[in-house]
Enzyme design. Structure first.
Site, PDB file in Angstrom:
ATOM      1  N   HIS A 187     -10.169  -5.223  -3.546  1.00 41.84           N
ATOM      2  CA  HIS A 187      -8.856  -5.450  -2.937  1.00 41.84           C
ATOM      3  C   HIS A 187      -9.035  -5.876  -1.492  1.00 41.84           C
ATOM      4  CE1 HIS A 187      -9.993  -1.215  -2.615  1.00 41.84           C
ATOM      5  NE2 HIS A 187      -9.408  -1.200  -1.428  1.00 41.84           N
TER       6      HIS A 187
ATOM      7  N   ASN B 212     -12.981  -3.650   2.308  1.00 39.17           N
ATOM      8  CA  ASN B 212     -14.001  -2.609   2.401  1.00 39.17           C
ATOM      9  C   ASN B 212     -14.890  -2.703   1.170  1.00 39.17           C
ATOM     10  OD1 ASN B 212     -12.863  -1.508   4.777  1.00 39.17           O
ATOM     11  ND2 ASN B 212     -11.348  -0.402   3.574  1.00 39.17           N
TER      12      ASN B 212
ATOM     13  N   HIS C 282      -7.033  -5.913   2.075  1.00 41.85           N
ATOM     14  CA  HIS C 282      -5.889  -5.368   2.799  1.00 41.85           C
ATOM     15  C   HIS C 282      -5.281  -6.501   3.624  1.00 41.85           C
ATOM     16  CE1 HIS C 282      -6.990  -0.997   2.320  1.00 41.85           C
ATOM     17  NE2 HIS C 282      -8.167  -1.560   2.089  1.00 41.85           N
TER      18      HIS C 282
ATOM     19  N   GLU D 165     -12.464   3.109  -1.164  1.00 38.84           N
ATOM     20  CA  GLU D 165     -12.095   4.292  -1.955  1.00 38.84           C
ATOM     21  C   GLU D 165     -11.739   3.940  -3.387  1.00 38.84           C
ATOM     22  OE1 GLU D 165      -9.049   6.243   0.293  1.00 38.84           O
ATOM     23  OE2 GLU D 165     -10.452   6.835   1.868  1.00 38.84           O
ATOM     24  N   VAL D 166     -11.085   2.817  -3.579  1.00 33.25           N
ATOM     25  CA  VAL D 166     -10.688   2.428  -4.936  1.00 33.25           C
ATOM     26  C   VAL D 166     -11.678   1.366  -5.447  1.00 33.25           C
ATOM     27  CG1 VAL D 166      -8.875   1.439  -6.372  1.00 33.25           C
ATOM     28  CG2 VAL D 166      -8.260   2.903  -4.429  1.00 33.25           C
TER      29      VAL D 166
ATOM     30  N   ASP E 213       0.856  -1.191   0.000  1.00 35.35           N
ATOM     31  CA  ASP E 213       0.000   0.000   0.000  1.00 35.35           C
ATOM     32  C   ASP E 213       0.896   1.248   0.000  1.00 35.35           C
ATOM     33  OD1 ASP E 213      -3.210   0.521   0.984  1.00 35.35           O
ATOM     34  OD2 ASP E 213      -1.810   2.198   1.105  1.00 35.35           O
TER      35      ASP E 213
HETATM   36  P1  5GP Z   1      -9.901   1.270   0.358  1.00 38.11           P
HETATM   37  O1  5GP Z   1     -10.202   2.443   1.229  1.00 38.11           O
HETATM   38  O2  5GP Z   1     -10.483   1.439  -1.030  1.00 38.11           O
HETATM   39  O3  5GP Z   1     -10.285  -0.041   0.987  1.00 38.11           O
HETATM   40  O4  5GP Z   1      -8.342   1.204   0.230  1.00 38.11           O
HETATM   41  C1  5GP Z   1      -7.630   1.762  -0.842  1.00 38.11           C
HETATM   42  C2  5GP Z   1      -6.165   1.656  -0.505  1.00 38.11           C
HETATM   43  O5  5GP Z   1      -5.423   1.898  -1.696  1.00 38.11           O
HETATM   44  C3  5GP Z   1      -5.682   2.682   0.527  1.00 38.11           C
HETATM   45  O6  5GP Z   1      -5.111   2.004   1.635  1.00 38.11           O
HETATM   46  C4  5GP Z   1      -4.672   3.517  -0.248  1.00 38.11           C
HETATM   47  O7  5GP Z   1      -3.569   3.920   0.538  1.00 38.11           O
HETATM   48  C5  5GP Z   1      -4.259   2.594  -1.368  1.00 38.11           C
HETATM   49  N1  5GP Z   1      -3.823   3.263  -2.577  1.00 38.11           N
HETATM   50  C6  5GP Z   1      -4.442   4.313  -3.201  1.00 38.11           C
HETATM   51  N2  5GP Z   1      -3.771   4.667  -4.297  1.00 38.11           N
HETATM   52  C7  5GP Z   1      -2.693   3.824  -4.384  1.00 38.11           C
HETATM   53  C8  5GP Z   1      -1.621   3.717  -5.323  1.00 38.11           C
HETATM   54  O8  5GP Z   1      -1.508   4.453  -6.296  1.00 38.11           O
HETATM   55  N3  5GP Z   1      -0.705   2.735  -5.092  1.00 38.11           N
HETATM   56  C9  5GP Z   1      -0.789   1.899  -4.014  1.00 38.11           C
HETATM   57  N4  5GP Z   1       0.165   0.964  -3.884  1.00 38.11           N
HETATM   58  N5  5GP Z   1      -1.793   1.976  -3.113  1.00 38.11           N
HETATM   59  C10 5GP Z   1      -2.731   2.934  -3.297  1.00 38.11           C
END
Ligand code: 5GP
Length: 122
Positions: A108, A95, A110, A103-104, A33
């Site tokens: 995924h 999530n 974690h 967010e993405v 991450d």
């Molecule tokens: P979410 O909130 O969607 O479950 O987690 C998204 C995760 O993606 C976050 O922990 C964030 O730090 C990570 N993330 C966002 N953009 C990038 C990126 O460009 N590269 C990497 N390696 N992680 C990312």
């Protein structure tokens, strides 16, 4: 929700932006991450275009589903956080959607480890 081919993980999968890769096979990619929340914070994603866990379980093949779940465990062993190699264990979470804090919009999991992870939900 339609899959957004320009989300950041789609770009990582296409090699358009770099990642610190820790593991890859035919179905999954795992990488560190960019903004780690714990000492070790790795993400594992399916290579297919799935927005979230519900989309994945509806449309993915059994091979893809097995590969992702098994991948979590394989990554943990590979980076030394599994109880199997005395890494004292880890936490994996996913999530889903707005209330879940996703967010993405590419599925995924974690994977957190390397220290005590603490309270499960804040
Ligand atoms: P979410 O909130 O969607 O479950 O987690 C998204 C995760 O993606 C976050 O922990 C964030 O730090 C990570 N993330 C966002 N953009 C990038 C990126 O460009 N590269 C990497 N390696 N992680 C990312």
């Amino acid at each position: 929700m339609a899959y957004d081919k320009n989300n950041i993980f789609a770009k990582i999968l296409r090699g358009e932006i770099p990642c610190k890769k820790v593991y890859e096979n035919q179905h999954v990619l795992a990488f560190h991450d960019v903004n780690p929340q714990k000492k070790i914070h790795v993400l594992i994603i399916p290579k297919g275009e799935y927005t979230n866990l519900d989309d994945f379980t509806e449309r993915a093949s059994e091979k893809e589903i097995v590969a992702l779940i098994k991948g979590i465990s394989d990554v943990a062993k590979k980076i030394g956080i599994s109880e199997k190699n005395s890494g004292n264990g880890y936490r994996s979470l996913v999530n889903i959607g707005e209330n879940g804090g996703q967010e993405v919009p590419h599925l995924h999991f974690h994977i957190f480890g390397g220290e005590k992870i603490g309270k499960m939900v804040s």
